[in-house]
Design a protein around this motif. Structure first.
Motif, mmCIF file in Angstrom:
data_model
loop_
_atom_site.group_PDB
_atom_site.id
_atom_site.type_symbol
_atom_site.label_atom_id
_atom_site.label_comp_id
_atom_site.label_asym_id
_atom_site.label_seq_id
_atom_site.Cartn_x
_atom_site.Cartn_y
_atom_site.Cartn_z
ATOM 1 N N ARG A 25 0.833 -1.202 0.000
ATOM 2 C CA ARG A 25 0.000 0.000 0.000
ATOM 3 C C ARG A 25 0.868 1.252 0.000
ATOM 4 O O ARG A 25 0.632 2.185 -0.764
ATOM 5 C CB ARG A 25 -0.935 0.008 1.203
ATOM 6 C CG ARG A 25 -1.918 1.194 1.182
ATOM 7 C CD ARG A 25 -2.681 1.367 2.483
ATOM 8 N NE ARG A 25 -1.744 1.685 3.553
ATOM 9 C CZ ARG A 25 -1.636 1.007 4.677
ATOM 10 N NH1 ARG A 25 -2.413 -0.025 4.915
ATOM 11 N NH2 ARG A 25 -0.758 1.341 5.600
ATOM 12 N N ASP A 26 1.893 1.257 0.834
ATOM 13 C CA ASP A 26 2.799 2.412 0.897
ATOM 14 C C ASP A 26 3.515 2.621 -0.441
ATOM 15 O O ASP A 26 3.643 3.750 -0.911
ATOM 16 C CB ASP A 26 3.830 2.230 2.010
ATOM 17 C CG ASP A 26 3.211 2.282 3.396
ATOM 18 O OD1 ASP A 26 2.049 2.735 3.533
ATOM 19 O OD2 ASP A 26 3.890 1.858 4.362
ATOM 20 N N ASP A 27 3.958 1.527 -1.053
ATOM 21 C CA ASP A 27 4.624 1.624 -2.357
ATOM 22 C C ASP A 27 3.673 2.175 -3.412
ATOM 23 O O ASP A 27 4.071 2.990 -4.254
ATOM 24 C CB ASP A 27 5.157 0.259 -2.802
ATOM 25 C CG ASP A 27 6.339 -0.223 -1.966
ATOM 26 O OD1 ASP A 27 6.911 0.584 -1.204
ATOM 27 O OD2 ASP A 27 6.682 -1.416 -2.072
ATOM 28 N N ALA A 28 2.424 1.761 -3.368
ATOM 29 C CA ALA A 28 1.432 2.245 -4.334
ATOM 30 C C ALA A 28 1.164 3.736 -4.124
ATOM 31 O O ALA A 28 1.016 4.486 -5.103
ATOM 32 C CB ALA A 28 0.136 1.442 -4.217
ATOM 33 N N GLU A 29 1.118 4.175 -2.878
ATOM 34 C CA GLU A 29 0.896 5.600 -2.593
ATOM 35 C C GLU A 29 2.055 6.442 -3.105
ATOM 36 O O GLU A 29 1.841 7.513 -3.680
ATOM 37 C CB GLU A 29 0.706 5.818 -1.089
ATOM 38 C CG GLU A 29 -0.636 5.328 -0.579
ATOM 39 C CD GLU A 29 -0.787 5.492 0.931
ATOM 40 O OE1 GLU A 29 0.029 6.223 1.548
ATOM 41 O OE2 GLU A 29 -1.714 4.903 1.489
ATOM 42 N N LYS A 64 3.633 10.012 -9.859
ATOM 43 C CA LYS A 64 2.919 10.326 -11.105
ATOM 44 C C LYS A 64 2.361 11.748 -11.054
ATOM 45 O O LYS A 64 2.419 12.489 -12.035
ATOM 46 C CB LYS A 64 1.784 9.331 -11.349
ATOM 47 C CG LYS A 64 2.256 7.974 -11.784
ATOM 48 C CD LYS A 64 1.084 7.027 -11.994
ATOM 49 C CE LYS A 64 1.583 5.636 -12.328
ATOM 50 N NZ LYS A 64 0.483 4.679 -12.492
ATOM 51 N N ILE A 65 1.819 12.122 -9.906
ATOM 52 C CA ILE A 65 1.298 13.481 -9.741
ATOM 53 C C ILE A 65 2.442 14.482 -9.864
ATOM 54 O O ILE A 65 2.298 15.518 -10.531
ATOM 55 C CB ILE A 65 0.564 13.626 -8.389
ATOM 56 C CG1 ILE A 65 -0.706 12.763 -8.395
ATOM 57 C CG2 ILE A 65 0.236 15.088 -8.095
ATOM 58 C CD1 ILE A 65 -1.362 12.615 -7.040
ATOM 59 N N ALA A 66 3.584 14.192 -9.252
ATOM 60 C CA ALA A 66 4.745 15.079 -9.347
ATOM 61 C C ALA A 66 5.171 15.249 -10.800
ATOM 62 O O ALA A 66 5.448 16.359 -11.253
ATOM 63 C CB ALA A 66 5.904 14.524 -8.514
ATOM 64 N N TRP A 67 5.216 14.154 -11.537
ATOM 65 C CA TRP A 67 5.584 14.228 -12.958
ATOM 66 C C TRP A 67 4.595 15.096 -13.726
ATOM 67 O O TRP A 67 4.991 15.931 -14.537
ATOM 68 C CB TRP A 67 5.661 12.840 -13.567
ATOM 69 C CG TRP A 67 5.715 12.870 -15.064
ATOM 70 C CD1 TRP A 67 4.775 12.405 -15.922
ATOM 71 C CD2 TRP A 67 6.753 13.414 -15.892
ATOM 72 N NE1 TRP A 67 5.165 12.624 -17.223
ATOM 73 C CE2 TRP A 67 6.371 13.253 -17.231
ATOM 74 C CE3 TRP A 67 7.965 14.041 -15.611
ATOM 75 C CZ2 TRP A 67 7.160 13.682 -18.287
ATOM 76 C CZ3 TRP A 67 8.748 14.470 -16.672
ATOM 77 C CH2 TRP A 67 8.343 14.293 -17.985
ATOM 78 N N ASN A 68 3.317 14.906 -13.463
ATOM 79 C CA ASN A 68 2.301 15.708 -14.155
ATOM 80 C C ASN A 68 2.426 17.192 -13.814
ATOM 81 O O ASN A 68 2.268 18.050 -14.693
ATOM 82 C CB ASN A 68 0.892 15.211 -13.826
ATOM 83 C CG ASN A 68 0.562 13.928 -14.543
ATOM 84 O OD1 ASN A 68 1.066 13.660 -15.633
ATOM 85 N ND2 ASN A 68 -0.276 13.108 -13.931
ATOM 86 N N MET A 69 2.715 17.503 -12.552
ATOM 87 C CA MET A 69 2.900 18.893 -12.173
ATOM 88 C C MET A 69 4.093 19.486 -12.921
ATOM 89 O O MET A 69 4.023 20.597 -13.444
ATOM 90 C CB MET A 69 3.108 19.015 -10.661
ATOM 91 C CG MET A 69 1.864 18.725 -9.847
ATOM 92 S SD MET A 69 2.173 18.796 -8.071
ATOM 93 C CE MET A 69 2.363 20.569 -7.838
ATOM 94 N N TRP A 70 5.201 18.736 -12.985
ATOM 95 C CA TRP A 70 6.403 19.199 -13.678
ATOM 96 C C TRP A 70 6.110 19.411 -15.160
ATOM 97 O O TRP A 70 6.460 20.437 -15.736
ATOM 98 C CB TRP A 70 7.516 18.180 -13.485
ATOM 99 C CG TRP A 70 8.807 18.580 -14.141
ATOM 100 C CD1 TRP A 70 9.242 18.233 -15.375
ATOM 101 C CD2 TRP A 70 9.819 19.406 -13.575
ATOM 102 N NE1 TRP A 70 10.463 18.785 -15.613
ATOM 103 C CE2 TRP A 70 10.846 19.513 -14.528
ATOM 104 C CE3 TRP A 70 9.954 20.064 -12.348
ATOM 105 C CZ2 TRP A 70 12.000 20.259 -14.288
ATOM 106 C CZ3 TRP A 70 11.104 20.789 -12.123
ATOM 107 C CH2 TRP A 70 12.110 20.893 -13.083
ATOM 108 N N LYS A 71 5.449 18.426 -15.757
ATOM 109 C CA LYS A 71 5.118 18.476 -17.183
ATOM 110 C C LYS A 71 4.223 19.671 -17.495
ATOM 111 O O LYS A 71 4.323 20.267 -18.573
ATOM 112 C CB LYS A 71 4.430 17.164 -17.583
ATOM 113 C CG LYS A 71 4.058 17.055 -19.040
ATOM 114 C CD LYS A 71 3.449 15.690 -19.349
ATOM 115 C CE LYS A 71 2.092 15.601 -18.689
ATOM 116 N NZ LYS A 71 1.328 14.424 -19.052
ATOM 117 N N ASN A 72 3.368 20.037 -16.552
ATOM 118 C CA ASN A 72 2.427 21.131 -16.763
ATOM 119 C C ASN A 72 2.975 22.492 -16.324
ATOM 120 O O ASN A 72 2.224 23.456 -16.224
ATOM 121 C CB ASN A 72 1.102 20.838 -16.059
ATOM 122 C CG ASN A 72 0.344 19.729 -16.758
ATOM 123 O OD1 ASN A 72 0.292 19.694 -17.979
ATOM 124 N ND2 ASN A 72 -0.211 18.813 -15.987
ATOM 125 N N GLY A 73 4.273 22.559 -16.053
ATOM 126 C CA GLY A 73 4.899 23.845 -15.832
ATOM 127 C C GLY A 73 5.265 24.215 -14.411
ATOM 128 O O GLY A 73 5.820 25.286 -14.181
#
Length: 57
Positions: free
Chosen positions: A13-17, A23-32
């Protein structure tokens, strides 16, 4: 045996979190959003984990 299984479930569960937060961090970076501290605060990751997330893609 039951305690061992609980440890495994908790670890998965911790690994999945962490994976989801990366993934959210990558999306934030990708979006500027390029403020690593802000990304870390938002995703509840360490700055090092954020660096891993944005360099692995």
């Amino acid at each position: 045996m039951c305690k061992t299984m609980q440890v495994i479930v908790d670890r998965e569960r911790d690994d999945a979190e962490v994976a989801r937060s990366k993934k959210i961090a990558w999306n934030m970076w990708k979006n500027g959003e390029h403020d690593l501290d802000k990304i870390a605060e938002t995703t509840l990751l360490s700055a090092e984990q954020v660096r891993e997330a944005i360099t692995r893609k």
